[in-house]
Design a protein around this motif. Structure first.
Motif, PDB file in Angstrom:
ATOM      1  N   ARG A  57       0.866  -1.181   0.000  1.00 32.58           N
ATOM      2  CA  ARG A  57       0.000   0.000   0.000  1.00 32.58           C
ATOM      3  C   ARG A  57       0.907   1.237   0.000  1.00 32.58           C
ATOM      4  N   VAL A  58       0.320   2.406  -0.200  1.00 35.56           N
ATOM      5  CA  VAL A  58       1.142   3.616  -0.345  1.00 35.56           C
ATOM      6  C   VAL A  58       1.884   3.981   0.944  1.00 35.56           C
ATOM      7  N   ASN A  59       1.350   3.532   2.090  1.00 34.14           N
ATOM      8  CA  ASN A  59       1.982   3.917   3.365  1.00 34.14           C
ATOM      9  C   ASN A  59       2.739   2.764   4.025  1.00 34.14           C
ATOM     10  N   GLU A  60       3.095   1.784   3.213  1.00 27.64           N
ATOM     11  CA  GLU A  60       3.814   0.613   3.761  1.00 27.64           C
ATOM     12  C   GLU A  60       5.280   0.641   3.375  1.00 27.64           C
ATOM     13  N   ILE A  61       6.121   0.205   4.316  1.00 26.77           N
ATOM     14  CA  ILE A  61       7.553   0.091   3.971  1.00 26.77           C
ATOM     15  C   ILE A  61       7.843  -1.341   3.499  1.00 26.77           C
ATOM     16  N   ARG A  62       8.953  -1.498   2.828  1.00 26.88           N
ATOM     17  CA  ARG A  62       9.360  -2.843   2.392  1.00 26.88           C
ATOM     18  C   ARG A  62       9.759  -3.667   3.619  1.00 26.88           C
ATOM     19  N   PRO A  63       9.684  -4.999   3.517  1.00 33.13           N
ATOM     20  CA  PRO A  63      10.076  -5.820   4.676  1.00 33.13           C
ATOM     21  C   PRO A  63      11.512  -5.500   5.084  1.00 33.13           C
ATOM     22  N   MET A  64      11.690  -5.337   6.389  1.00 34.78           N
ATOM     23  CA  MET A  64      13.024  -4.973   6.893  1.00 34.78           C
ATOM     24  C   MET A  64      13.434  -5.922   8.004  1.00 34.78           C
ATOM     25  N   LYS A 122       6.736  10.335  -5.217  1.00 34.68           N
ATOM     26  CA  LYS A 122       5.433  10.612  -5.843  1.00 34.68           C
ATOM     27  C   LYS A 122       5.352   9.857  -7.161  1.00 34.68           C
ATOM     28  N   VAL A 123       4.321   9.021  -7.244  1.00 38.18           N
ATOM     29  CA  VAL A 123       4.083   8.306  -8.506  1.00 38.18           C
ATOM     30  C   VAL A 123       2.581   8.336  -8.800  1.00 38.18           C
ATOM     31  N   ASP A 124       2.242   8.400 -10.067  1.00 40.06           N
ATOM     32  CA  ASP A 124       0.828   8.483 -10.479  1.00 40.06           C
ATOM     33  C   ASP A 124       0.093   9.588  -9.711  1.00 40.06           C
ATOM     34  N   GLY A 125       0.794  10.650  -9.414  1.00 40.37           N
ATOM     35  CA  GLY A 125       0.166  11.787  -8.713  1.00 40.37           C
ATOM     36  C   GLY A 125      -0.084  11.520  -7.237  1.00 40.37           C
ATOM     37  N   GLN A 126       0.418  10.427  -6.704  1.00 37.09           N
ATOM     38  CA  GLN A 126       0.193  10.093  -5.281  1.00 37.09           C
ATOM     39  C   GLN A 126       1.514   9.987  -4.529  1.00 37.09           C
ATOM     40  N   LEU A 127       1.474  10.336  -3.265  1.00 37.33           N
ATOM     41  CA  LEU A 127       2.673  10.175  -2.433  1.00 37.33           C
ATOM     42  C   LEU A 127       2.765   8.713  -1.998  1.00 37.33           C
ATOM     43  N   VAL A 128       3.956   8.181  -2.047  1.00 37.40           N
ATOM     44  CA  VAL A 128       4.168   6.782  -1.630  1.00 37.40           C
ATOM     45  C   VAL A 128       5.369   6.717  -0.685  1.00 37.40           C
ATOM     46  N   LEU A 129       5.256   5.809   0.264  1.00 37.70           N
ATOM     47  CA  LEU A 129       6.316   5.659   1.263  1.00 37.70           C
ATOM     48  C   LEU A 129       7.323   4.609   0.816  1.00 37.70           C
ATOM     49  N   TYR A 155      11.690   6.191 -12.012  1.00 35.56           N
ATOM     50  CA  TYR A 155      10.761   6.849 -12.944  1.00 35.56           C
ATOM     51  C   TYR A 155       9.699   7.703 -12.257  1.00 35.56           C
ATOM     52  N   GLY A 156       9.771   7.786 -10.939  1.00 35.36           N
ATOM     53  CA  GLY A 156       8.757   8.569 -10.223  1.00 35.36           C
ATOM     54  C   GLY A 156       8.953  10.066 -10.399  1.00 35.36           C
ATOM     55  N   ASP A 157       7.989  10.873  -9.864  1.00 38.48           N
ATOM     56  CA  ASP A 157       8.034  12.327 -10.028  1.00 38.48           C
ATOM     57  C   ASP A 157       8.823  13.010  -8.915  1.00 38.48           C
ATOM     58  N   ALA A 158       9.040  12.311  -7.809  1.00 38.59           N
ATOM     59  CA  ALA A 158       9.796  12.934  -6.704  1.00 38.59           C
ATOM     60  C   ALA A 158      10.401  11.854  -5.817  1.00 38.59           C
ATOM     61  N   ASP A 159      11.502  12.229  -5.177  1.00 35.86           N
ATOM     62  CA  ASP A 159      12.189  11.324  -4.232  1.00 35.86           C
ATOM     63  C   ASP A 159      12.656  12.199  -3.070  1.00 35.86           C
ATOM     64  N   ILE A 160      12.081  11.983  -1.886  1.00 36.51           N
ATOM     65  CA  ILE A 160      12.405  12.833  -0.727  1.00 36.51           C
ATOM     66  C   ILE A 160      12.898  11.963   0.429  1.00 36.51           C
ATOM     67  N   PRO A 161      14.217  11.702   0.489  1.00 33.88           N
ATOM     68  CA  PRO A 161      14.723  10.937   1.634  1.00 33.88           C
ATOM     69  C   PRO A 161      14.816  11.812   2.881  1.00 33.88           C
ATOM     70  N   MET A 162      14.464  11.230   4.012  1.00 34.50           N
ATOM     71  CA  MET A 162      14.520  11.958   5.292  1.00 34.50           C
ATOM     72  C   MET A 162      15.050  11.037   6.375  1.00 34.50           C
ATOM     73  N   GLU A 212       1.730  18.918  -0.605  1.00 36.18           N
ATOM     74  CA  GLU A 212       2.279  17.547  -0.754  1.00 36.18           C
ATOM     75  C   GLU A 212       3.526  17.378   0.111  1.00 36.18           C
ATOM     76  N   PHE A 213       4.313  18.444   0.179  1.00 39.23           N
ATOM     77  CA  PHE A 213       5.533  18.353   0.971  1.00 39.23           C
ATOM     78  C   PHE A 213       5.205  18.102   2.450  1.00 39.23           C
ATOM     79  N   LYS A 214       4.200  18.839   2.950  1.00 41.05           N
ATOM     80  CA  LYS A 214       3.785  18.645   4.350  1.00 41.05           C
ATOM     81  C   LYS A 214       3.304  17.215   4.561  1.00 41.05           C
ATOM     82  N   GLN A 215       2.521  16.744   3.602  1.00 41.09           N
ATOM     83  CA  GLN A 215       2.015  15.359   3.709  1.00 41.09           C
ATOM     84  C   GLN A 215       3.160  14.355   3.634  1.00 41.09           C
ATOM     85  N   ALA A 216       4.135  14.691   2.797  1.00 40.00           N
ATOM     86  CA  ALA A 216       5.293  13.803   2.647  1.00 40.00           C
ATOM     87  C   ALA A 216       6.035  13.674   3.978  1.00 40.00           C
TER      88      ALA A 216
END
Ligand code: UDP
Length: 327
Positions: free
Chosen positions: A20-27, A164-171, A180-187, A208-212
């Motif tokens: 899902r958009v708010n899920e991280i990869r298995p760690m 950001k991909v397909d106009g949506q923020l993803v984690l 190929y995404g529209d943005a990459d914001i590492p924090m 979007e930045f605040k949401q990110a």
């Protein structure tokens, strides 16, 4: 390298890897994996594989680089030549130098460097397998390696990227989203949510930045739980070992006590005959010892005998006579 996918998120809201958009990869992570390092961590996050090692605090040489009032943190991010599809040229690159700098700065507000003036804390992050998000993976591993080394810190640092991909923020971007995404914001942030690293590639609106930032906080909270769990597991294991040691101690002391008791019993029940027997044995030993002395003397005698036998053969007494004869 794969071509840009037509869609990154399907109708069910699932991404290419099923998240899902708010899920991280298995760690998963493990600390204390390197015996020569003061602290270490091996981390797997999706297909990323990272090894972090911490050395120090130790005296910094050359001395002119020492800071009078605090320790210096050095951070080296490195991608192994074999970590990506196309071999990476070994040695520092603009990218690795930049990542090393921002990652070091991500730890500076957290590590209590003022406790170690003149010292250095070296952090090495080696990317063994890269699959998007390696700088954040390295920071998560480095944070654990610092904790494993017992470096005093205000808290753990956790890191994650939002894109950001397909106009949506993803984690936590996967490789196609990163490429190929529209943005990459590492924090990176502390457990209190204080941001210690923030970079941005691409375009997002202010909203979007605040949401990110909020989405990233959510990701870092998930990672922090895994980090804390890993530390807890290690210390639980250590406690178990200590407890089993104590159990062994109890057994040993009980064993010693029972042995002492039985010894005392033996002494009290020891009758005169036993003592006499013992004395007899001692006497026998004395006799044997005397016999040994005698036998040595016998042997010496026998050597004397041999000499005595040989003397007439050599007939030394005759020599003067011979001499006399020759004279
Ligand atoms: N990458 C690569 N070769 C390079 C640098 C990066 O193949 O020289 C890949 C690698 O999989 C990395 C991804 O591109 O994880 C994204 O790189 P980026 O610079 O965005 O850093 P990261 O997301 O790994 O922190």
């Amino acid at each position: 390298m794969s071509d840009k996918p037509e869609k990154f998120i399907d109708e069910k809201g699932l991404r290419l890897d099923g998240r899902r958009v708010n899920e991280i990869r298995p760690m998963k992570m493990e600390i204390g994996v390197l015996s020569r390092a003061d602290g270490s961590c091996y981390l797997e996050w999706g297909k990323n594989k990272v090894l972090a090692a911490v050395y120090g605090p130790r005296e910094l040489h050359p001395r002119r680089l020492q800071k009078a009032d605090s320790a210096l943190i050095r951070y080296r991010y490195n991608m192994a030549a074999f970590s990506v599809e196309d071999r990476i040229r070994p040695g520092p690159s603009r990218r690795s130098i930049e990542i090393s700098k921002v990652s070091r700065e991500a730890f500076e507000p957290v590590v209590l460097t003022h406790l170690y003036p003149g010292a250095v804390i070296d952090v090495f992050a080696e990317v063994l397998q890269a699959d998007a998000g390696t700088r954040t993976a390295a920071i998560n591993a480095a944070s654990m390696a610092l904790a494993d080394a017992g470096i005093p810190m205000k808290g753990l640092v956790s890191a994650c990227a939002v894109g950001k991909v397909d106009g949506q923020l993803v984690l936590d971007l996967n490789k196609p989203e990163d490429n190929y995404g529209d943005a990459d914001i590492p924090m990176a942030m502390t457990s209190e949510g204080e941001i210690t690293l923030l970079q941005m590639d691409g375009d997002v609106t202010q909203e979007e930045f605040k949401q990110a930032v909020e989405l990233c906080k959510e990701g870092c909270r998930q990672i922090l739980e895994i980090q804390k769990e890993t530390l807890k597991n290690k210390f639980t294991k250590l406690e178990e070992v200590e407890v089993s040691d104590e159990e062994e101690d109890v057994d040993v002391s009980a064993l010693v006590e029972s042995t002492l008791d039985s010894l005392e019993e033996d002494e009290t029940s020891e009758d005169v005959e036993d003592i006499e027997e013992e004395m007899e044995v001692e006497d026998l030993e004395d006799v044997e010892a005397e016999d040994e002395v005698e036998s040595v003397e016998d042997q010496e005698d026998s050597f004397r005998d041999v000499d005595e036998v040989e003397i007439p053969e050599n007939n030394d007494e005759d020599v003067p006579e011979d001499d006399e004869e020759t004279a």
